[in-house]
Design a protein around this motif. Structure first.
Motif, PDB file in Angstrom:
ATOM      1  N   ILE A   1       1.397   4.200  -3.017  1.00 52.10           N
ATOM      2  CA  ILE A   1       0.761   5.479  -2.774  1.00 52.10           C
ATOM      3  C   ILE A   1       2.018   6.577  -3.152  1.00 52.10           C
ATOM      4  O   ILE A   1       2.013   7.638  -3.719  1.00 52.10           O
ATOM      5  CB  ILE A   1       0.316   5.651  -1.272  1.00 52.10           C
ATOM      6  CG1 ILE A   1      -0.961   5.109  -0.842  1.00 52.10           C
ATOM      7  CG2 ILE A   1       0.183   7.342  -0.897  1.00 52.10           C
ATOM      8  CD1 ILE A   1      -2.124   5.721  -1.562  1.00 52.10           C
ATOM      9  N   LYS A   2       3.159   5.864  -2.616  1.00 55.18           N
ATOM     10  CA  LYS A   2       4.411   6.850  -2.892  1.00 55.18           C
ATOM     11  C   LYS A   2       4.552   6.963  -4.342  1.00 55.18           C
ATOM     12  O   LYS A   2       4.833   7.933  -4.943  1.00 55.18           O
ATOM     13  CB  LYS A   2       5.464   6.379  -2.173  1.00 55.18           C
ATOM     14  CG  LYS A   2       5.481   6.519  -1.011  1.00 55.18           C
ATOM     15  CD  LYS A   2       6.883   6.025  -0.273  1.00 55.18           C
ATOM     16  CE  LYS A   2       6.815   6.449   1.294  1.00 55.18           C
ATOM     17  NZ  LYS A   2       8.224   6.017   1.996  1.00 55.18           N
ATOM     18  N   LYS A   3       4.357   5.807  -5.361  1.00 53.43           N
ATOM     19  CA  LYS A   3       4.396   5.816  -6.600  1.00 53.43           C
ATOM     20  C   LYS A   3       3.101   6.494  -7.454  1.00 53.43           C
ATOM     21  O   LYS A   3       3.216   6.520  -8.492  1.00 53.43           O
ATOM     22  CB  LYS A   3       4.603   4.474  -7.181  1.00 53.43           C
ATOM     23  CG  LYS A   3       5.939   4.119  -6.839  1.00 53.43           C
ATOM     24  CD  LYS A   3       6.278   2.789  -7.385  1.00 53.43           C
ATOM     25  CE  LYS A   3       7.633   1.871  -6.999  1.00 53.43           C
ATOM     26  NZ  LYS A   3       7.378   0.536  -6.894  1.00 53.43           N
ATOM     27  N   ALA A   4       2.120   6.978  -6.684  1.00 61.48           N
ATOM     28  CA  ALA A   4       0.967   7.500  -7.183  1.00 61.48           C
ATOM     29  C   ALA A   4       0.300   6.406  -8.410  1.00 61.48           C
ATOM     30  O   ALA A   4      -0.274   6.726  -9.175  1.00 61.48           O
ATOM     31  CB  ALA A   4       1.025   8.715  -7.671  1.00 61.48           C
TER      32      ALA A   4
ATOM     33  N   ALA B   1      -0.680  14.044  -3.230  1.00 61.36           N
ATOM     34  CA  ALA B   1      -0.682  13.388  -4.459  1.00 61.36           C
ATOM     35  C   ALA B   1       0.335  12.219  -4.521  1.00 61.36           C
ATOM     36  O   ALA B   1       0.192  11.135  -4.995  1.00 61.36           O
ATOM     37  CB  ALA B   1      -0.739  14.021  -5.585  1.00 61.36           C
ATOM     38  N   GLN B   2       1.629  12.547  -4.137  1.00 59.57           N
ATOM     39  CA  GLN B   2       2.821  11.632  -3.929  1.00 59.57           C
ATOM     40  C   GLN B   2       3.842  12.020  -2.849  1.00 59.57           C
ATOM     41  O   GLN B   2       4.681  12.643  -3.034  1.00 59.57           O
ATOM     42  CB  GLN B   2       3.586  11.885  -5.406  1.00 59.57           C
ATOM     43  CG  GLN B   2       4.335  10.750  -5.938  1.00 59.57           C
ATOM     44  CD  GLN B   2       4.721  10.755  -7.344  1.00 59.57           C
ATOM     45  OE1 GLN B   2       4.071  11.450  -8.095  1.00 59.57           O
ATOM     46  NE2 GLN B   2       5.306   9.765  -7.778  1.00 59.57           N
ATOM     47  N   PRO B   3       3.324  11.611  -1.775  1.00 61.11           N
ATOM     48  CA  PRO B   3       4.081  12.074  -0.576  1.00 61.11           C
ATOM     49  C   PRO B   3       5.591  11.256  -0.424  1.00 61.11           C
ATOM     50  O   PRO B   3       5.580  10.193  -0.730  1.00 61.11           O
ATOM     51  CB  PRO B   3       3.005  11.362   0.754  1.00 61.11           C
ATOM     52  CG  PRO B   3       2.334  10.340  -0.120  1.00 61.11           C
ATOM     53  CD  PRO B   3       2.077  10.576  -1.522  1.00 61.11           C
TER      54      PRO B   3
ATOM     55  N   PHE C   1       0.943  -1.103   0.014  1.00 60.05           N
ATOM     56  CA  PHE C   1      -0.058  -0.086   0.077  1.00 60.05           C
ATOM     57  C   PHE C   1       0.787   1.252   0.018  1.00 60.05           C
ATOM     58  O   PHE C   1       0.742   2.115  -0.858  1.00 60.05           O
ATOM     59  CB  PHE C   1      -0.881   0.050   1.322  1.00 60.05           C
ATOM     60  CG  PHE C   1      -1.558   1.229   1.455  1.00 60.05           C
ATOM     61  CD1 PHE C   1      -2.284   1.856   0.932  1.00 60.05           C
ATOM     62  CD2 PHE C   1      -1.063   2.084   2.576  1.00 60.05           C
ATOM     63  CE1 PHE C   1      -3.019   3.099   0.905  1.00 60.05           C
ATOM     64  CE2 PHE C   1      -1.725   3.093   3.144  1.00 60.05           C
ATOM     65  CZ  PHE C   1      -2.704   3.840   2.280  1.00 60.05           C
ATOM     66  N   THR C   2       1.858   1.244   0.835  1.00 61.19           N
ATOM     67  CA  THR C   2       2.653   2.304   1.189  1.00 61.19           C
ATOM     68  C   THR C   2       3.490   2.731  -0.007  1.00 61.19           C
ATOM     69  O   THR C   2       3.410   3.854  -0.653  1.00 61.19           O
ATOM     70  CB  THR C   2       3.835   2.144   2.042  1.00 61.19           C
ATOM     71  OG1 THR C   2       2.842   1.836   3.441  1.00 61.19           O
ATOM     72  CG2 THR C   2       4.475   3.582   2.592  1.00 61.19           C
TER      73      THR C   2
ATOM     74  N   MET D   1      -6.304   7.152  -4.596  1.00 61.68           N
ATOM     75  CA  MET D   1      -6.494   7.288  -3.342  1.00 61.68           C
ATOM     76  C   MET D   1      -8.028   7.883  -2.605  1.00 61.68           C
ATOM     77  O   MET D   1      -7.701   9.035  -3.099  1.00 61.68           O
ATOM     78  CB  MET D   1      -5.586   7.445  -2.373  1.00 61.68           C
ATOM     79  CG  MET D   1      -5.424   7.215  -0.871  1.00 61.68           C
ATOM     80  SD  MET D   1      -5.789   5.423  -0.284  1.00 61.68           S
ATOM     81  CE  MET D   1      -6.487   5.654   1.136  1.00 61.68           C
ATOM     82  N   MET D   2      -8.886   7.333  -2.115  1.00 67.36           N
ATOM     83  CA  MET D   2      -9.955   8.102  -1.664  1.00 67.36           C
ATOM     84  C   MET D   2     -10.024   7.800  -0.275  1.00 67.36           C
ATOM     85  O   MET D   2     -10.581   7.194   0.482  1.00 67.36           O
ATOM     86  CB  MET D   2     -11.278   7.599  -2.292  1.00 67.36           C
ATOM     87  CG  MET D   2     -11.457   7.580  -3.873  1.00 67.36           C
ATOM     88  SD  MET D   2     -12.928   6.919  -4.505  1.00 67.36           S
ATOM     89  CE  MET D   2     -14.189   7.864  -4.118  1.00 67.36           C
TER      90      MET D   2
END
Lengths: 275, 246
Positions: free
Chosen positions: A90-93, B101-103, A86-87, A97-98
């Motif tokens: 998200i970091k790679k978009a 958006a890209q943290p 998951f992490t 994500m909602m």
């Protein structure tokens, strides 16, 4: 009316790619056997809804490339730390994500359960959760003056995917106090369920059981799956397999490690697939 | 046996729960959980405690929504929130650091904070890792805002901020924190240095956070330690040397 009983691969074959799939939190009854079957069949573009939070189920499906959108109040592996796939996603978009807050998901499902178009909820105003949820709106309380309140559209999943300790041949499913699973079934178009055991008789005949039982009318198909939550545990039943969960978290820190895990415990689980 | 930080925090939190009817504790919160259990014992049967993840201290029977419904009705007096970041306006961030958006870093998510912070009268912000990285001037993402405009329904909000170094009070009018007490072996200079936001100082000398008296300490190390071991066995074993009774 008798329920449709399928093997696990045929059960998940009913969940189309791109479906909006509601999943229970990990303190309830989660069907990891169905998660593995979804990965085996290479499901794509799923929109997962955490009711209200997710963990291993989501991490595995994200790692396997099954997920397009995630709608949840959190993704947590609790004592095992951050959810690695998951992490990374998200970091790679690489997923949409909602972010939500727990009661918003419950309330939006309740709107769907009642067949109403939206439901108001207190809180949220001034948060960045609301800023990023373009599908939520600030409206007025029509019964008061100058009382802004958030409106949430009804949340209607295509599928609720759940596990339970027992069911009967009529598709009545006992979930006890884990009533978010009842809410999920009421709100979703189809509910697919795996149960530890299909028992004789009718669960509705015993009023003590009936109070915690989802009626068969909501259940589209079911599969008997002993240890179906493994490596998670089930409340009041078997405990989570801590060593295995730790092993997963260590491996899933990298793409390669995750793939090794999938090869060994998802793709190679011939026994499970044959059941 | 010397008094440890955890015991000082449990005692300090429990004092702030005194007289309440229902205290709820969320996930990953061993010290707030122990404080609630201590306060319940001291209440002589007038306080209810609900702890997520507990079987012994969890009376909910209507699924995951009930804890929020009960809070929305005003039947929950206190709750605990942490944050990857907490800022000087008491905003809490449980989501990400950097661009949303890209943290740079991503945490599990907001859980119930975006609601409970609004409706629970006493929300305790609890963060053990007190550094300029965690207590920041402005959070990168607001999971739940510290304060609201006057026309927003807001019976709840921040009540105290408790860290491993000190305790802050909340000034609701000025919408900021005020140093309330400093834990033993910590200094005011250190707190200024380690806090990323500006805060008010109290009039007069800043007191030291009191250590529990011997009666309280024996309850913490006895019944409370036993009870918290049900949910947090690793914590109970490390802090109190208590092993879970199976």
């Amino acid at each position: 009316m008798l329920a449709t009983q399928l093997n696990i691969d045929d059960l998940v074959a009913r969940i189309p790619n791109g479906a909006k799939v509601a999943l229970p939190p990990e303190y309830a009854y989660c069907s990891l056997t169905a998660v593995r079957a979804l990965i085996r069949r290479q499901a794509k573009g799923l929109h997962l809804v955490g009711v209200p939070s997710l963990g291993f189920q989501a991490d595995m499906l994200i790692g396997a490339g099954c997920v397009d959108t995630l709608e949840t109040a959190a993704v947590t592996l609790s004592e095992y730390g951050l959810a690695p796939r998951f992490t990374d996603a998200i970091k790679k978009a690489s997923i949409n994500m909602m972010d939500a807050t727990c009661p918003a998901i419950h309330a939006a499902l309740q709107a769907s359960e009642k067949g109403i178009p939206f439901i108001p909820l207190r809180g949220l105003i001034g948060s960045d959760i609301l800023t990023h949820r373009k599908d939520w709106k600030i409206g007025e309380n029509p019964f008061a003056e100058n009382d802004p309140v958030v409106y949430l559209p009804a949340l209607r999943p295509d599928v609720a995917l759940i596990h339970a300790p027992i069911g009967d041949k009529f598709g009545n499913i006992w979930v006890g106090v884990r009533r978010e699973q009842m809410l999920m079934s009421h709100a979703s178009k189809d509910t697919y369920v795996t149960v530890e055991e299909i028992v004789d008789g009718n669960l509705m005949d015993d009023l003590k059981m009936k109070a915690g039982t989802i009626p068969g009318i909501y259940i589209s198909a079911m599969t008997e799956a002993k240890q179906g939550a493994w490596p998670l545990g089930i409340p009041g039943g078997y405990k989570a397999d801590h060593d295995h969960l730790k092993y997963y978290v260590d491996l899933a820190k990298s793409d390669e490690g995750f793939q090794q895990y999938v090869d060994k415990f998802v793709l190679a689980s011939v026994v499970e697939a044959a059941e | 046996m010397e008094v440890v930080l955890e015991e000082i925090l449990i005692n300090a939190l429990a004092k702030n729960l005194s007289g309440l009817q229902h205290v709820a504790v969320g996930a990953s919160s061993p010290i707030p959980g122990a404080a609630a259990l201590l306060a319940k014992r001291q209440s002589k049967g007038t306080m209810r405690v609900s702890i997520l993840g507990s079987e012994d201290n969890n009376f909910f029977s209507d699924g995951g929504k009930e804890i929020f419904d009960i809070a929305g009705q005003g039947r929950m007096d206190a709750f605990f929130l942490s944050g990857a970041q907490i800022d000087g306006k008491a905003n809490v961030n449980l989501v990400s650091v950097g661009d949303y958006a890209q943290p740079k870093a991503r945490f599990p998510g907001s859980f119930g904070s975006g609601y409970l912070y609004f409706v629970v009268p006493r929300v305790f912000l609890f963060r053990l890792d007190h550094t300029p990285r965690t207590l920041v001037e402005k959070v990168d993402f607001i999971s739940a805002p510290g304060f609201s405009e006057d026309n927003i329904y807001r019976p709840g909000g921040p009540y105290k901020l408790i860290t491993n170094r000190c305790m802050f009070d909340v000034d609701k009018k000025r919408k900021c924190f005020r140093l309330e007490s400093v834990h033993p072996e910590h200094t005011i200079d250190e707190i200024h240095e380690q806090t990323g936001f500006k805060f008010d100082m109290p009039d007069g000398k800043v007191p030291e956070t009191p250590i529990p008296n011997s009666v309280t300490l024996s309850i913490i190390r006895g019944e409370v330690a036993q009870e918290i071991a049900e949910i947090y066995p690793a914590f109970a074993s490390r802090v109190f040397g208590v092993d879970k009774v199976v």
